[in-house]
Design a protein around this motif. Structure first.
Motif, PDB file in Angstrom:
ATOM      1  N   PRO A  41       6.290  35.748  -5.893  1.00 17.74           N
ATOM      2  CA  PRO A  41       7.578  36.135  -5.321  1.00 17.74           C
ATOM      3  C   PRO A  41       8.707  36.029  -6.344  1.00 17.74           C
ATOM      4  O   PRO A  41       8.632  35.230  -7.287  1.00 17.74           O
ATOM      5  CB  PRO A  41       7.773  35.128  -4.192  1.00 17.74           C
ATOM      6  CG  PRO A  41       6.908  33.986  -4.511  1.00 17.74           C
ATOM      7  CD  PRO A  41       5.753  34.514  -5.281  1.00 17.74           C
ATOM      8  N   HIS A  42       9.717  36.849  -6.177  1.00 15.63           N
ATOM      9  CA  HIS A  42      10.869  36.777  -7.065  1.00 15.63           C
ATOM     10  C   HIS A  42      12.150  36.814  -6.233  1.00 15.63           C
ATOM     11  O   HIS A  42      12.143  37.205  -5.063  1.00 15.63           O
ATOM     12  CB  HIS A  42      10.841  37.943  -8.054  1.00 15.63           C
ATOM     13  CG  HIS A  42      10.890  39.286  -7.396  1.00 15.63           C
ATOM     14  ND1 HIS A  42       9.775  39.913  -6.887  1.00 15.63           N
ATOM     15  CD2 HIS A  42      11.923  40.123  -7.152  1.00 15.63           C
ATOM     16  CE1 HIS A  42      10.111  41.063  -6.354  1.00 15.63           C
ATOM     17  NE2 HIS A  42      11.417  41.220  -6.489  1.00 15.63           N
ATOM     18  N   GLU A  43      13.242  36.403  -6.877  1.00 18.95           N
ATOM     19  CA  GLU A  43      14.540  36.380  -6.186  1.00 18.95           C
ATOM     20  C   GLU A  43      15.136  37.787  -6.189  1.00 18.95           C
ATOM     21  O   GLU A  43      14.940  38.560  -7.119  1.00 18.95           O
ATOM     22  CB  GLU A  43      15.505  35.431  -6.915  1.00 18.95           C
ATOM     23  CG  GLU A  43      15.048  34.001  -6.979  1.00 18.95           C
ATOM     24  CD  GLU A  43      15.342  33.241  -5.698  1.00 18.95           C
ATOM     25  OE1 GLU A  43      16.362  33.547  -5.072  1.00 18.95           O
ATOM     26  OE2 GLU A  43      14.544  32.356  -5.335  1.00 18.95           O
ATOM     27  N   GLU A  44      15.867  38.087  -5.135  1.00 15.53           N
ATOM     28  CA  GLU A  44      16.493  39.402  -5.061  1.00 15.53           C
ATOM     29  C   GLU A  44      17.796  39.238  -4.293  1.00 15.53           C
ATOM     30  O   GLU A  44      17.908  38.368  -3.420  1.00 15.53           O
ATOM     31  CB  GLU A  44      15.569  40.374  -4.305  1.00 15.53           C
ATOM     32  CG  GLU A  44      15.727  41.819  -4.702  1.00 15.53           C
ATOM     33  CD  GLU A  44      14.650  42.698  -4.083  1.00 15.53           C
ATOM     34  OE1 GLU A  44      14.885  43.172  -2.974  1.00 15.53           O
ATOM     35  OE2 GLU A  44      13.565  42.879  -4.702  1.00 15.53           O
ATOM     36  N   ILE A  45      18.788  40.022  -4.644  1.00  9.27           N
ATOM     37  CA  ILE A  45      20.065  39.951  -3.922  1.00  9.27           C
ATOM     38  C   ILE A  45      20.330  41.304  -3.295  1.00  9.27           C
ATOM     39  O   ILE A  45      20.293  42.331  -3.967  1.00  9.27           O
ATOM     40  CB  ILE A  45      21.206  39.547  -4.867  1.00  9.27           C
ATOM     41  CG1 ILE A  45      21.021  38.090  -5.285  1.00  9.27           C
ATOM     42  CG2 ILE A  45      22.552  39.711  -4.170  1.00  9.27           C
ATOM     43  CD1 ILE A  45      22.051  37.596  -6.237  1.00  9.27           C
ATOM     44  N   TRP A  46      20.563  41.271  -1.978  1.00  4.48           N
ATOM     45  CA  TRP A  46      20.862  42.505  -1.265  1.00  4.48           C
ATOM     46  C   TRP A  46      22.364  42.576  -1.079  1.00  4.48           C
ATOM     47  O   TRP A  46      22.970  41.657  -0.529  1.00  4.48           O
ATOM     48  CB  TRP A  46      20.171  42.515   0.106  1.00  4.48           C
ATOM     49  CG  TRP A  46      18.687  42.546   0.014  1.00  4.48           C
ATOM     50  CD1 TRP A  46      17.931  42.886  -1.064  1.00  4.48           C
ATOM     51  CD2 TRP A  46      17.772  42.210   1.049  1.00  4.48           C
ATOM     52  NE1 TRP A  46      16.617  42.795  -0.767  1.00  4.48           N
ATOM     53  CE2 TRP A  46      16.478  42.372   0.531  1.00  4.48           C
ATOM     54  CE3 TRP A  46      17.918  41.796   2.372  1.00  4.48           C
ATOM     55  CZ2 TRP A  46      15.335  42.132   1.271  1.00  4.48           C
ATOM     56  CZ3 TRP A  46      16.797  41.551   3.120  1.00  4.48           C
ATOM     57  CH2 TRP A  46      15.493  41.727   2.569  1.00  4.48           C
ATOM     58  N   VAL A  47      22.977  43.668  -1.526  1.00  6.20           N
ATOM     59  CA  VAL A  47      24.423  43.765  -1.370  1.00  6.20           C
ATOM     60  C   VAL A  47      24.775  44.264   0.022  1.00  6.20           C
ATOM     61  O   VAL A  47      23.965  44.898   0.698  1.00  6.20           O
ATOM     62  CB  VAL A  47      25.038  44.713  -2.427  1.00  6.20           C
ATOM     63  CG1 VAL A  47      24.964  44.093  -3.797  1.00  6.20           C
ATOM     64  CG2 VAL A  47      24.346  46.057  -2.400  1.00  6.20           C
ATOM     65  N   GLN A  48      26.000  43.971   0.408  1.00  5.10           N
ATOM     66  CA  GLN A  48      26.468  44.319   1.747  1.00  5.10           C
ATOM     67  C   GLN A  48      26.457  45.830   1.947  1.00  5.10           C
ATOM     68  O   GLN A  48      26.874  46.584   1.062  1.00  5.10           O
ATOM     69  CB  GLN A  48      27.889  43.791   1.922  1.00  5.10           C
ATOM     70  CG  GLN A  48      28.450  44.042   3.308  1.00  5.10           C
ATOM     71  CD  GLN A  48      29.803  43.412   3.462  1.00  5.10           C
ATOM     72  OE1 GLN A  48      30.326  42.803   2.534  1.00  5.10           O
ATOM     73  NE2 GLN A  48      30.372  43.547   4.637  1.00  5.10           N
TER      74      GLN A  48
END
Lengths: 593, 165
Positions: free
Chosen positions: A254-261
């Motif tokens: 697994p890896h980190e991910e950022i979902w924008v608004q």
């Protein structure tokens, strides 16, 4: 999830009881009259319980809570429409329909309009609607068993088909009347008990639940670190900036991910997502994102308003065209009993539908992860163990599962009986053996479809069959009962054009779902347009073809509307299969008059 | 008009079969006295008591009912008128009740759409919209059903009474 012995025993109990009751009453079933209409001697209270039992399908038991979890106040129109359909049925068709003495819906069409071509056309739509309605039941059974027992989806569908098939083939309508009446009370218990217990837990706990209070305008949040497995492809909107750990199906780690608004995330099947505590819950794309939207009806503007009216149209008028609902009305002794039965049904349904609403609202607070996976239909099944940890929660879950299983069984058996009745009387000679063969054949088609098609939201696919029924049969029934001017070409044109429009909308909706959702609002819920069109076409074509009127239209109207005491009612069955009253008197059992 | 109809219908009598014929009274032969009836064997169970009615008031009614039914079945203009009338009554009741329900329920989505503040109102902590949609429609539907059942049965009773009178 572990194999839950309570759940397994719940399902086994329902299955055994269903089989036992069916077996017990099928011993007395020996004539066509038994198999198709249970000798037309079912008393109104038992008939009402049986009608409600068969009507409260997977869509009602699981789907409504799921849709309320997802859409909030707008979802409340489903239970209203499902109940109000019976009022329309009662006001306009119940008693005249029973007095027509028909066995099936195509039979009624032939009795009223005297056209064999029309009858064939009606048969096609009855079979089509029935199968369209049965597929979600079987898929729901698969979903229920997968959620609780961790078995592959096809096990549930096959189990339900086999159980229902055995009962229907053995005893037809006679057998399933008792079974369905029992299953209504079972379902009411299975949904009322968790609702009461969970409400008590909620009130005693005094806290708004891990996902935040419903009154707060923000979207629900995860209370603790949550792992979500995506089981079917989903797409959802991200309400706020969200940080997640994610593992795509092909990834090694697994890896980190950022979902924008405001972005839309598409996750394929097999994805695993970890949310940390306090993260707002993203919701599948067509659901209400924030609690404020969720709490207020019609928050999405004109589109919502039109869809709501379309839904009202479909459910109000669609109930009277559902084959398994109508076929139960033929089991009443006379027209007056048919009306009384419907009043009881209104009471029983109103009582039942109070509870899915409560459970749907609670599940918004306690099982928010379903909004990510999109499997909102599992809300009622997951809620007990999420709110009450330990054995108590497991037992409650087992009760719910047993109720859900009863829902799949009773609706499927009703549909199977009505379809087998239509097929056996229309395509073969209508003897008991034909009925049995038809039941076997008809049962296999929905099973195959349920295994092939991908599962959708239960209420939505059921909503489509309501729209189809409303656009094909409701003009025929309403005009046929109340208007002398109806002709068979008019009826035929209305049925084909109404049905064709709905099928077209269904196709457009399916294509648009796979290619990015470009369809306008009425592809999803077409009744607001198709029903008036069907009515208009029926009336106009009837006015244009006055020769298509049956010769004895006055006699038919007399039979439909004259009070029962005058004794004009004549069962069409008697002409075909001989006098049934003699056998009724000789027979014994619970269906005596 | 109906009274006149009945009087005429009742006034028709069978013509005397002996009318205009050479009528001779039949000679009566003496009949040997009947043997005394045998005592019936004692039944295992006493026979069911039967109520003996000398003049059944209903039997007087059958004649007009039969005639009215025949009238209806053969669809003379009178019978057709009667049925049309009944159908109109029933349809009017059904349309009235369904209009009432449709106005009460069908106005809600529009109200929520036009006045968002109305949807946000709260009654003892529960949003008004949820009460209006989740709870109140069901009693309304049941009451409408009960009302229709009463009215429709009353119409039918009136119809039957009219025919049998």
């Amino acid at each position: 999830m572990q194999l839950n012995p309570w759940a397994l025993s719940g399902i086994a109990t329902v299955a055994v009881l269903t089989f036992y009751l069916g077996h017990r009453s099928s011993r007395f079933a020996n004539s066509t009259h038994d198999f198709l209409v249970a000798r037309r001697t079912v008393r109104s209270r038992r008939n009402a319980a049986a009608i409600s039992g068969e009507y409260l399908s997977a869509a009602s038991f699981l789907g409504i809570a799921g849709i309320i979890l997802k859409d909030g106040a707008d979802g409340l129109w489903f239970p209203i429409g499902f109940t109000a359909g019976y009022l329309a049925l009662m006001l306009f068709v119940a008693a005249p329909l029973r007095r027509s003495g028909a066995y099936t819906l195509p039979d009624f069409l032939e009795a009223r309009l005297g056209s064999v071509v029309l009858r064939r056309c009606g048969t096609f739509f009855v079979v089509f609607i029935g199968i369209l309605y049965m597929v979600p039941q079987l898929q729901g059974a698969g979903l229920a068993l997968t959620t609780v027992l961790n078995v592959p989806g096809w096990v549930g569908a096959v189990t339900v088909t086999v159980l229902v098939g055995v009962n229907v083939i053995a005893g037809g309508m006679r057998a399933i009347t008792v079974v369905q009446a029992f299953q209504y009370w079972l379902k009411l218990f299975a949904i009322a008990l968790p609702a009461f217990v969970l409400c008590a837990v909620f009130l005693a706990g005094g806290k708004p639940g891990p996902a935040g209070s419903l009154g707060s305008p923000a979207p629900p949040v995860f209370a603790e670190q949550t792992t979500v497995d995506i089981r079917t492809d989903v797409a959802f909107e991200v309400g706020t900036l969200t940080q997640v750990r994610i593992e795509h199906p092909g990834d090694a780690a697994p890896h980190e991910e950022i979902w924008v608004q405001g972005s839309t995330q598409e996750l394929p099947q097999g994805t695993r997502v970890w949310f940390t505590a306090g993260t707002p819950v993203p919701t599948v794309s067509d659901a209400a994102v924030t609690n404020a939207d969720w709490l207020h009806p019609g928050s999405e503007g004109l589109r919502d308003l039109l869809q709501t009216y379309s839904l009202i149209f479909a459910t109000f008028l669609g109930t009277m065209g559902l084959p398994h609902v109508l076929v139960r009305f033929y089991t009443n002794p006379d027209g007056r009993a048919a009306r009384r039965t419907t009043v009881h049904v209104l009471l029983l349904l109103g009582l039942f539908y109070l509870f899915p609403t409560i459970l749907g609202a609670l599940s918004r607070m306690y099982v928010p992860e379903l909004l990510v996976t999109g499997q909102t239909d599992a809300a009622v099944l997951r809620l007990p163990s999420a709110m009450v940890p330990g054995v108590a929660g497991q037992v409650l879950g087992a009760v719910v599962l047993a109720g859900a299983f009863a829902a799949f069984l009773s609706t499927s058996s009703g549909l199977l009986v009505s379809l087998a009745g239509v097929v056996s009387t229309d395509l073969s000679k209508g003897r008991v053996l034909d009925f049995r063969i038809a039941a076997g054949v008809v049962g296999l088609v929905p099973l195959a479809l349920a295994l092939l098609l991908r599962p959708n939201d239960l209420s939505l696919s059921v909503g489509m069959s309501f729209a189809l029924a409303a656009s094909t049969f409701s003009p025929l029934l309403l005009l046929g009962v109340w208007w002398r001017g109806l002709t068979w070409p008019g009826a035929m044109a209305g049925m084909i054009i109404g049905g064709g429009l709905v099928l077209g909308a269904l196709a457009v909706d399916l294509v648009s779902r796979f290619t990015g959702g470009w369809a306008p609002w009425f592809a999803d819920q077409p009744a607001l347009i198709t029903v008036p069109v069907a009515f208009a076409v029926t009336i106009l074509v009837s006015l244009a073809t006055p020769n298509g009127k049956p010769a004895d239209v006055n006699g038919v109207m007399l039979r439909l509307h004259a009070p029962d005491r005058l004794g004009f009612m004549r069962d069409r069955a008697v002409a075909r299969f001989g006098q049934a009253e003699e056998r009724t008197r000789m027979g014994r059992g619970r269906h005596r008059k | 008009m109906t009274e006149d109809f009945y009087r005429r219908a009742d006034g028709v009598r069978e013509p005397d079969p002996t009318l205009g014929k050479n009528y001779q009274p039949a000679s009566v032969e003496p009949v040997p006295p009947a043997p005394p009836p045998e005592a019936p064997p004692e039944p295992a169970k006493p026979p069911k008591r039967q109520r003996v009615v000398l003049a059944d008031p209903r039997s007087r009614k059958t004649t007009p009912t039969l005639r009215a039914r025949l009238e209806l079945e053969q669809q003379t203009s009178w019978g057709e008128l009667l049925i049309r009338d009944l159908v109109k009554h029933q349809l009017r009741t059904a349309l009235g009740l369904s209009a009432l329900v449709l106005v009460l329920l069908g106005a809600l989505p529009l109200a929520f759409y036009l006045w968002p503040g109305f949807a946000a109102l709260r009654v003892v902590g529960v949003p008004l919209a949820w009460l209006l949609l989740g709870l109140l429609p069901f009693p309304l539907l049941l009451l409408a059903g009960l009302a229709y059942n009463r009215l429709a049965e009353r119409h039918e009773r009136d119809f039957v009474d009219m025919i049998e009178s």
